[in-house]
Every structure is written in C-alpha cells, then in structure tokens.
Write a protein that holds these residues in place. Structure first.
Motif, mmCIF file in Angstrom:
data_model
loop_
_atom_site.group_PDB
_atom_site.id
_atom_site.type_symbol
_atom_site.label_atom_id
_atom_site.label_comp_id
_atom_site.label_asym_id
_atom_site.label_seq_id
_atom_site.Cartn_x
_atom_site.Cartn_y
_atom_site.Cartn_z
ATOM 1 N N UNK A 401 0.822 -1.222 0.000
ATOM 2 C CA UNK A 401 0.000 0.000 0.000
ATOM 3 C C UNK A 401 0.853 1.268 0.000
ATOM 4 N N UNK A 402 2.157 1.132 0.058
ATOM 5 C CA UNK A 402 3.048 2.301 0.109
ATOM 6 C C UNK A 402 3.609 2.587 -1.287
ATOM 7 N N UNK A 403 4.151 3.787 -1.495
ATOM 8 C CA UNK A 403 4.678 4.117 -2.833
ATOM 9 C C UNK A 403 5.843 3.196 -3.202
ATOM 10 N N UNK A 404 5.875 2.727 -4.444
ATOM 11 C CA UNK A 404 7.015 1.911 -4.886
ATOM 12 C C UNK A 404 8.263 2.785 -5.021
ATOM 13 N N UNK A 405 9.449 2.168 -5.106
ATOM 14 C CA UNK A 405 10.700 2.951 -5.115
ATOM 15 C C UNK A 405 10.718 4.042 -6.186
ATOM 16 N N UNK A 406 10.167 3.744 -7.377
ATOM 17 C CA UNK A 406 10.261 4.773 -8.438
ATOM 18 C C UNK A 406 9.449 6.012 -8.077
ATOM 19 N N UNK A 407 8.302 5.806 -7.384
ATOM 20 C CA UNK A 407 7.492 6.965 -6.965
ATOM 21 C C UNK A 407 8.252 7.744 -5.869
ATOM 22 N N UNK A 408 8.880 7.005 -4.936
ATOM 23 C CA UNK A 408 9.642 7.672 -3.867
ATOM 24 C C UNK A 408 10.778 8.480 -4.475
ATOM 25 N N UNK A 409 11.486 7.889 -5.434
ATOM 26 C CA UNK A 409 12.609 8.617 -6.063
ATOM 27 C C UNK A 409 12.103 9.883 -6.744
ATOM 28 N N UNK A 410 10.945 9.773 -7.426
ATOM 29 C CA UNK A 410 10.408 10.950 -8.127
ATOM 30 C C UNK A 410 10.005 12.018 -7.108
ATOM 31 N N UNK A 411 9.349 11.593 -6.012
ATOM 32 C CA UNK A 411 8.885 12.563 -5.002
ATOM 33 C C UNK A 411 10.075 13.267 -4.353
ATOM 34 N N UNK A 412 11.141 12.523 -4.119
ATOM 35 C CA UNK A 412 12.317 13.129 -3.472
ATOM 36 C C UNK A 412 12.880 14.279 -4.307
ATOM 37 N N UNK A 413 12.699 14.205 -5.611
ATOM 38 C CA UNK A 413 13.218 15.289 -6.476
ATOM 39 C C UNK A 413 12.470 16.603 -6.234
ATOM 40 N N UNK A 414 11.292 16.524 -5.593
ATOM 41 C CA UNK A 414 10.530 17.746 -5.291
ATOM 42 C C UNK A 414 10.953 18.390 -3.969
ATOM 43 N N UNK A 415 11.922 17.800 -3.287
ATOM 44 C CA UNK A 415 12.370 18.342 -2.004
ATOM 45 C C UNK A 415 13.857 18.647 -2.068
ATOM 46 N N UNK A 416 14.279 19.662 -1.309
ATOM 47 C CA UNK A 416 15.714 19.982 -1.302
ATOM 48 C C UNK A 416 16.422 19.376 -0.091
ATOM 49 N N UNK A 417 15.696 19.260 1.026
ATOM 50 C CA UNK A 417 16.357 18.892 2.278
ATOM 51 C C UNK A 417 15.636 17.736 2.960
ATOM 52 N N UNK A 418 16.438 16.877 3.592
ATOM 53 C CA UNK A 418 15.849 15.812 4.410
ATOM 54 C C UNK A 418 16.457 15.911 5.801
ATOM 55 N N UNK A 419 15.610 15.898 6.816
ATOM 56 C CA UNK A 419 16.121 15.850 8.193
ATOM 57 C C UNK A 419 16.000 14.419 8.683
ATOM 58 N N UNK A 420 17.093 13.891 9.199
ATOM 59 C CA UNK A 420 17.030 12.574 9.830
ATOM 60 C C UNK A 420 16.872 12.786 11.323
ATOM 61 N N UNK A 421 15.844 12.196 11.892
ATOM 62 C CA UNK A 421 15.546 12.363 13.314
ATOM 63 C C UNK A 421 15.851 11.048 14.020
ATOM 64 N N UNK A 422 16.740 11.090 14.992
ATOM 65 C CA UNK A 422 17.096 9.853 15.710
ATOM 66 C C UNK A 422 16.452 9.849 17.091
ATOM 67 N N UNK A 423 15.787 8.725 17.412
ATOM 68 C CA UNK A 423 15.182 8.593 18.729
ATOM 69 C C UNK A 423 15.256 7.157 19.196
#
Ligand SMILES: C[S@@+](CC[C@H](N)C(=O)[O-])C[C@H]1O[C@@H](n2cnc3c(N)ncnc32)[C@H](O)[C@@H]1O
Length: 516
Positions: A401-423
């Motif tokens: 039910x989640x986006x396949x890798x190609x959709x994730x790769x395409x969506x990532x191109x619409x963002x400039x920054x990713x924050x990794x949150x560690x907990x």
C-alpha cells in the motif's frame, strides 16, 4: 571519534570507546607539549627536518621524530619526505601572534589539568577543594589572571565571528553592555562590525585592567568604558538603556538563584528595541561538553553549574521578554537571544532551517541531521525485504500500500532537504514526536513537510481486520516501506545504525522529514 568529537554510540559495544576515553589525555598531552614548546610557531616559516626541530626546541632527535609522527597522525603536522610542516589547521590556530591563535586557551586547559586530578576529592567533599594559595603573591595572581584573560580572549574571538552574522545589519548607533566581559573580545567584535556602537565592559577591576589594554591594542580606544563591579551586587550594572546586553559564558559561573537575579538585572538594562544575548554551553546543543563543563565548574568554582537553554528562556520569558530557540554555533556553544518584542527577533539573521532544527531537537530527539534530499538512498531491493520476511507486510501503511521505489525517487526530487531524526523506543512516543516535528515544520512555513518513520506504524495496538486505517491523518509510512535504504541514508547523514544482535541491544529509531 565522530565529527572530531569523542561521542558515544549506544549501539557500539566494542570496548574501543572505553580505551579512547582512557587515553584521552595522551591526545591532550601531545597537543599541550607541542603548543608549549612553540613547535607550530617554529614551523610557520617553512618545513624543517626532525633533527633541526629537535635542535631548535632542545629535544632529543630520536624521540622528536616519534613525537612529530604522532602529530602527523593527529592532523597537526604534515610530512614530505623527511621534512615536517604545519597543516592548515595548525597554521591557522597554533602559530603564536596570528589572528586566530588558540594557544593560550589550550595552555589554560593544561593548567586546569591539576585541579581535575582532584575530581574524586571534590565528589567526596561535595564541591571545590583546590584554591589558589592564600599567600599567593600579587605578581603570581596577576600572571594567573592574565593567563585566564588571554585564554578567554582566544576563544571569544572565534565565537564572536560566529555570532556576528546573526546580527548583520541590525545596529546603527547605540550602546553595548558586556556583563562579565573578560577580555572584552565579544564586545570588541561588535564594535569592529558596527562603527556606531560604544560599549561598557563590566568585570572585576583586575580583569578590566587587562581588557582595557587589549581593546586599545585593537584600536578601539575612545569607544568603550570600563565599569569595575561585582556583578552579583544589586546595583552593579550601569544604567540603561542598552541596545545590546551581552552575557557570554557567564550563566554557567553561578547558581540558578544568582543567575536568575542577574538575568533580571540585565533584562532591566535593555532598551525598547534592544537585544539580550546569552552565549553559553547548553546541554541542548552539546550534551557531553555541557556535562563536562558542569564538572569543571564543580571542581573550579564555588557554585557554578551549567544551566539549560530551556531554563534561560523560561527565566527571560517570565520577565516579559521574547526569546529565540537555542541557536547552535558550529562550535560547542549556543545562543539564546531575547528582546522586548518578537518583531526585534524577526530582524535577526537566523537561518530558518537552523531554527527549525533547534525546535525539533527540543521535542526530544537524540539527533537531528540535515542532508540534501538527493542523498536519501532509494535502491530497488528494499521493498522486497518487506514482502519477503516481514510479518507486517500488507498492513495499511506497509507495502504493497506504500509508494514503490520509483514513486519515492520521483517525489524526493521535489524536495531539497531531508532531516534525519534519531530517537528510541517506545515506538508510539517516537512516532508522535515525528508527527509533532512535521507539524512544527509546516507551521514554520515548510508547507510540503512530509514525514516517514522507520518500522511499522505503532499508533494503534493493531490495524483493523479489514478496511482502511482508523487514523489516516496520523499514520505515516516507514522509510523502508517506500523503498528507502535506511542504513545507507543514516550513514550518509554522518550517523550510525547497526543490525541488532540480540534483545538487549540498544534500539535506535530513525525518521525522515522532507522539506522544501
Ligand atoms: C568565563 S569568563 C567569560 C568572559 C567573556 N564574557 C567571554 O565570553 O570571553 C567569565 C567572566 O566573568 C567575570 N566574573 C565572574 N564573576 C564575576 C563577578 N562576580 N563580578 C564581575 N565579574 C565577574 C570573570 O572575571 C570573567 O571575566
């Protein structure tokens, strides 16, 4: 060592960390000896052979070559054949007389080594045990004060260069009050940057004697006055209003009660559009350094202790001031800036992403790291690990039910920054914090803010037997469920993540927050 700082990784169970802690003094001693001997200043004129260096410093040649080799491995010297030379780092910071020289501060650390040896006695006694000898001569005391002032000056000079960009374009004419000014280097940085400002330095008389000379040497004579006083006394601070009140590395010098009073008095000196700048070591920024400095205060002061940026903000807000979140410097200290109205804070040059990271960190994450969104690694194999081998496969927010890798790769191109949150666990609390972080980003203006977490959604004890998710507004997919290689992405952010070996292993959770 990570990022040049000895940092504990709870997933690393090798005893190497303990060995590194135990031999920490080997590193310090090599640095102290090289600085004290003037090695880097000697090499400022050009590379030299070991025998020449040994002769110039009065060292034995064979031992010297081994010492120089150690300095090469620490990045403080380079070697070309049998010639040793300064690296860029040592050439910038360790050559006596140069603008960014840090040698006085390093040798002050060496001086403190003696009192640190008494840590156990301090713990037994509940506080400081070593004091300067009561019969200390005036000359000795003068030398000790000078050493201390020069050490503070080295550090404050580098700090103010980091602080000034936050105030770019803010001041025209006006007055600065530097409380516990030390060498006056922080005020001096502002005076040099803003020609319309003048400054009043408050400190003990014996300190101001040196500060005066140092500011005059910097060509600032006529633009400052010295106000010798004990800042703990009720009327110690001169009458305001001031456009800028500086409390740099003074909050950790006394108890909460004394600092609360000092903050009140400092706030009282502030002009209508003025700023109160608190610069200090805060656990929210560098927890290890703040905790060790707290011990340094236990060992070396009457009642100094490290206070949190959260505490400082609460105290200032209780006095009617508006405050920034902690503003981390690239180095080991951070700022809290306060003003009478929020509009003044809006004039500061605070990078929006940095402010957001501070706010997100205060939600309780162990680490928050920013990487370019293009660094998020989405290979083609990850969702197969969900399909084959995960009992959660088929749940509403897991593959398929989640986006396949190609959709994730395409969506990532619409963002400039990713924050990794560690907990860390429990998963439900972690995921709630991730949602709070996403909301915070949205409120800050990052309208595309989108969060993924690691592992299946833990919002409800179980998903409905059939039909859609009960909380579609809250549930988010996992990174791996969308094809993201979490281990590699974490590594690219300079953090670490290991596969678990057994139940007792420390569990780390990561989430990803995409921003544009
Ligand atoms: C850690 S130093 C910081 C100096 C400077 N603000 C800086 O950032 O480099 C603390 C300063 O506060 C001064 N100080 C501490 N207690 C004081 C007191 N009761 N009255 C006046 N000055 C004091 C010390 O003399 C010292 O110069």
């Amino acid at each position: 060592m990570k990022n040049g700082f000895l940092k504990h990784d709870p997933q690393d169970l090798s005893p190497q960390y303990l060995e590194d802690l135990a031999t920490g003094y080997w590193f310090s001693e090599v640095l102290f000896t090289a600085v004290e001997a003037g090695l880097f200043t000697l090499l400022a004129g050009g590379g030299m052979r070991a025998a020449e260096i040994a002769a110039a410093l009065g060292f034995d040649p064979a031992g010297t070559e081994r010492f120089l080799n150690a300095l090469c491995t620490l990045g403080l010297l380079g070697r070309n054949g049998d010639v040793f030379f300064n690296t860029r780092l040592s050439d910038t910071y360790l050559v006596g007389g140069r603008e960014h020289y840090q040698g006085n501060s390093i040798l002050w650390r060496k001086y403190l080594r003696e009192s640190w040896r008494g840590l156990r006695e301090c713990l037994e006694a509940g506080g400081r045990v070593a004091y300067p000898p009561p019969e200390e001569s005036g000359e000795n005391m003068r030398r000790r004060v000078e050493m201390y002032i020069r050490a503070m000056d080295d550090v404050a000079g580098t700090k103010v260069r980091e602080i000034l960009p936050v105030f770019e374009g803010v001041f025209g004419t006006g007055r600065i009050l530097d409380v516990g000014a030390g060498s006056g280097a922080v005020a001096a940085g502002f005076l040099q940057c803003f020609p319309g400002l003048t400054a009043t330095l408050v400190d003990l008389p014996e300190v101001l004697e040196f500060a005066k000379g140092m500011l005059e040497e910097r060509g600032l004579g006529g633009r400052f006055t010295c106000h010798p006083a004990n800042i703990l006394e009720p009327d110690a601070l001169p009458e305001g209003p001031f456009e800028l009140v500086i409390l740099s590395n003074i909050v950790h010098a006394y108890s909460e009660r004394e600092i609360a009073l000092l903050l009140s008095r400092a706030a009282g000196c502030l002009g209508a559009g003025g700023y109160l700048l608190v610069h200090d070591f805060f656990p929210e920024h560098r927890p290890e350094k703040a905790a060790l400095l707290d011990l340094n205060m236990l060992i070396n002061t009457y009642n100094g202790r490290v206070l949190s940026a959260g505490w400082v903000r609460e105290e200032l807000e209780a006095r009617g001031l508006c405050c920034t979140e902690p503003v981390p410097l690239r180095t080991d200290t951070a700022l809290v800036i306060a003003a009478r109205d929020a509009g003044a804070l809006g004039r500061l040059r605070l990078a929006p992403e940095q402010r957001l990271i501070s706010r997100i960190r205060s939600l309780g994450f162990r680490e928050v790291r920013s990487i370019p969104a293009a660094e998020v690694h989405v290979p083609d194999w990850v969702d197969l690990r969900c399909r084959y081998g995960c009992e959660n496969y088929g749940r509403p927010h897991c593959p398929p039910h989640t986006p396949p890798p190609e959709k994730t790769r395409a969506a990532l191109r619409d963002f400039s920054t990713a924050l990794l949150l560690e907990g860390e666990p429990p998963a439900r609390d972690f995921q709630r914090r991730v949602l709070a972080a996403e909301r915070e980003a949205f409120r800050t203006g990052y309208y595309k803010a989108l969060a993924f977490w690691a592992g299946p959604c833990a919002f409800c004890p179980s998903c409905p037997e059939s039909g859609p998710c009960r909380h579609p507004g809250e549930a988010r997919p996992s990174m791996e469920g969308c094809g993201i290689d979490v281990y590699e992405t974490v590594r690219r952010a300079g953090l670490s993540l290991r596969t678990l070996q057994d139940r007792r292993d420390y569990v780390k959770y990561f989430a990803l927050l995409l921003l544009e």
